[in-house]
Write a protein that holds these residues in place. Structure first.
Motif, PDB file in Angstrom:
ATOM      1  N   SER A  43       1.091   3.828  -3.163  1.00 54.32           N
ATOM      2  CA  SER A  43       0.571   5.179  -2.936  1.00 54.32           C
ATOM      3  C   SER A  43       1.600   6.230  -3.339  1.00 54.32           C
ATOM      4  O   SER A  43       1.274   7.205  -4.036  1.00 54.32           O
ATOM      5  CB  SER A  43       0.188   5.340  -1.467  1.00 54.32           C
ATOM      6  N   GLN A  44       2.841   6.043  -2.936  1.00 50.81           N
ATOM      7  CA  GLN A  44       3.880   7.002  -3.293  1.00 50.81           C
ATOM      8  C   GLN A  44       4.174   6.980  -4.788  1.00 50.81           C
ATOM      9  O   GLN A  44       4.410   8.024  -5.395  1.00 50.81           O
ATOM     10  CB  GLN A  44       5.152   6.705  -2.501  1.00 50.81           C
ATOM     11  N   TYR A  64       0.827  -1.204   0.000  1.00 46.73           N
ATOM     12  CA  TYR A  64       0.000   0.000   0.000  1.00 46.73           C
ATOM     13  C   TYR A  64       0.865   1.260   0.000  1.00 46.73           C
ATOM     14  O   TYR A  64       0.640   2.179  -0.802  1.00 46.73           O
ATOM     15  CB  TYR A  64      -0.935   0.002   1.209  1.00 46.73           C
ATOM     16  N   SER A  65       1.819   1.349   0.907  1.00 48.68           N
ATOM     17  CA  SER A  65       2.652   2.551   1.022  1.00 48.68           C
ATOM     18  C   SER A  65       3.445   2.803  -0.251  1.00 48.68           C
ATOM     19  O   SER A  65       3.498   3.931  -0.764  1.00 48.68           O
ATOM     20  CB  SER A  65       3.604   2.414   2.211  1.00 48.68           C
ATOM     21  N   SER A 118      -1.920  12.884  -1.966  1.00 47.42           N
ATOM     22  CA  SER A 118      -2.467  11.854  -1.076  1.00 47.42           C
ATOM     23  C   SER A 118      -3.493  11.046  -1.848  1.00 47.42           C
ATOM     24  O   SER A 118      -4.678  11.378  -1.865  1.00 47.42           O
ATOM     25  CB  SER A 118      -3.115  12.484   0.162  1.00 47.42           C
ATOM     26  N   PRO A 119      -3.064   9.975  -2.532  1.00 49.38           N
ATOM     27  CA  PRO A 119      -3.985   9.185  -3.345  1.00 49.38           C
ATOM     28  C   PRO A 119      -5.135   8.612  -2.520  1.00 49.38           C
ATOM     29  O   PRO A 119      -5.010   8.364  -1.315  1.00 49.38           O
ATOM     30  CB  PRO A 119      -3.092   8.071  -3.898  1.00 49.38           C
ATOM     31  N   ASN A 120      -6.249   8.389  -3.197  1.00 51.85           N
ATOM     32  CA  ASN A 120      -7.432   7.803  -2.571  1.00 51.85           C
ATOM     33  C   ASN A 120      -7.096   6.401  -2.045  1.00 51.85           C
ATOM     34  O   ASN A 120      -6.652   5.542  -2.808  1.00 51.85           O
ATOM     35  CB  ASN A 120      -8.555   7.714  -3.605  1.00 51.85           C
ATOM     36  N   PRO A 121      -7.287   6.138  -0.742  1.00 58.76           N
ATOM     37  CA  PRO A 121      -6.945   4.815  -0.193  1.00 58.76           C
ATOM     38  C   PRO A 121      -7.637   3.661  -0.894  1.00 58.76           C
ATOM     39  O   PRO A 121      -7.023   2.612  -1.128  1.00 58.76           O
ATOM     40  CB  PRO A 121      -7.388   4.926   1.282  1.00 58.76           C
ATOM     41  N   GLN A 146      -7.832  13.427  -6.594  1.00 56.67           N
ATOM     42  CA  GLN A 146      -7.367  12.045  -6.512  1.00 56.67           C
ATOM     43  C   GLN A 146      -7.939  11.211  -7.657  1.00 56.67           C
ATOM     44  O   GLN A 146      -9.071  11.421  -8.087  1.00 56.67           O
ATOM     45  CB  GLN A 146      -7.805  11.435  -5.179  1.00 56.67           C
ATOM     46  N   ASP A 158      -0.613  11.339  -9.758  1.00 49.59           N
ATOM     47  CA  ASP A 158      -1.832  11.372  -8.952  1.00 49.59           C
ATOM     48  C   ASP A 158      -1.701  12.461  -7.881  1.00 49.59           C
ATOM     49  O   ASP A 158      -0.678  13.143  -7.770  1.00 49.59           O
ATOM     50  CB  ASP A 158      -2.048  10.003  -8.291  1.00 49.59           C
ATOM     51  N   VAL A 180      -5.898   3.028  -4.181  1.00 46.35           N
ATOM     52  CA  VAL A 180      -4.604   2.366  -3.986  1.00 46.35           C
ATOM     53  C   VAL A 180      -4.806   0.876  -3.749  1.00 46.35           C
ATOM     54  O   VAL A 180      -4.089   0.040  -4.318  1.00 46.35           O
ATOM     55  CB  VAL A 180      -3.840   2.998  -2.808  1.00 46.35           C
TER      56      VAL A 180
END
Length: 301
Positions: free
Chosen positions: A14-15, A10-11, A25-28, A259, A22, A31
């Motif tokens: 996301s980065q 995930y981390s 802070s991408p949409n959880p 996002q 993107d 991701v």
């Protein structure tokens, strides 16, 4: 499950998504969807590559062989190998010889590519890679809008991958367990290297195509808004395309970049699975998705 516990990327994803264009802070949920698509992709790749081996042992050559139908993908991989080789030369210990460096897996993969490259097009790097160029253009536009703190964060995100420079072996072991938790396949080291490269490129393509989908919804029927490269810059702005003005307002690139949504990624997968329903290329050459971004109907239901 393993020494890694419940494995997640995930981390990292996301980065990477931020680094590819993107939101900061991408949409959880997005991701997690990309992570699920990526895992299915890698497992499919492995099963496809095993058809060219004994079914249990997997080397890097079998995975590289899957790229043979796309000269651009192969050229990007050749550049990747050359960059890794140059880095190894810079980091070699005192007394190391060129022969020792050439004996590394990166050398074996280059030799394999040269053997299957009957026309020389895989190693001909003079032709401009438009996709890579436009990704760099997008990164340049974003960086112009950032303050020092966010710029450093962006640079860090741009450097993120599925391997860590300080713990490469552990990173590759984590990837192996993620893809094959039951340890049914014997992965050679170079196979995991290639798999990590595939994973990185897959995340990049998902972001690329999600921005294409967004651009399509913004521009409607205007044919000039679908010119190559437009979506790499125009999707970063809300409202009017800022490059039409004399002094572009680059501040909106970062502060107002929405996002990437779950529905945009699902639309990407839908179009790949049923390309007649909506072209991703918007008048340009067809996107090269084979073996980088496979589709599964469950992602657009």
């Amino acid at each position: 499950m393993t020494e890694f516990g419940k494995i997640t990327y995930y981390s990292e994803i996301s980065q990477m998504m931020f680094g590819f264009g993107d939101s900061h802070s991408p949409n959880p949920d997005t991701v997690r969807l990309v992570e699920s698509i990526l895992l299915d992709q890698l497992r499919t790749l492995v099963q496809e590559a095993l058809k060219y081996s004994d079914g249990k042992n997997l080397g890097g050559e079998e995975l590289v062989f899957l790229m043979r139908h796309s000269k651009q993908k192969m050229r990007r991989f050749v550049i990747y190998l050359r960059n890794r080789h140059n880095k190894a030369l810079l980091q070699q210990p005192a007394g190391a010889t060129d022969k020792q460096l050439l004996d590394k897996p990166v050398g074996e993969l280059m030799e394999f590519i040269e053997r299957i490259d009957e026309t020389g097009e895989f190693t001909d790097l003079e032709e401009i890679d438009e996709v890579k160029f436009e990704r760099q253009l997008r990164a340049d536009r974003i960086s112009l809008a950032l303050d020092e703190k966010r710029y450093l964060e962006f640079c860090k995100a741009r450097c993120r991958s599925f391997t860590s420079n300080h713990t490469i072996q552990r990173s590759l072991e984590k990837l192996r367990v993620w893809v094959d938790p039951k340890k049914e396949i014997n992965f050679r080291r170079e196979a995991l290297d290639v798999l990590a490269y595939y994973a990185y490129q897959t995340v990049a393509e998902i972001v690329d195509y999600a921005l294409l989908v967004r651009m399509d919804t913004k521009t409607g029927a205007n044919p000039f808004d679908h010119l190559p490269g437009m979506y790499y810059t125009a999707t970063m702005f809300n409202g009017k395309h800022q490059f039409q003005e004399e002094n572009p307002d680059y501040s909106k690139v970062h502060s107002s970049q929405p996002q990437i949504t779950v529905n945009e990624v699902k639309e990407v997968m839908r179009r790949i699975h049923t390309p007649q329903a909506g072209k991703l290329n918007f008048g340009g050459p067809l996107p090269e998705t084979h073996y980088y971004l496979l589709s599964n109907p469950k992602y657009f239901n």
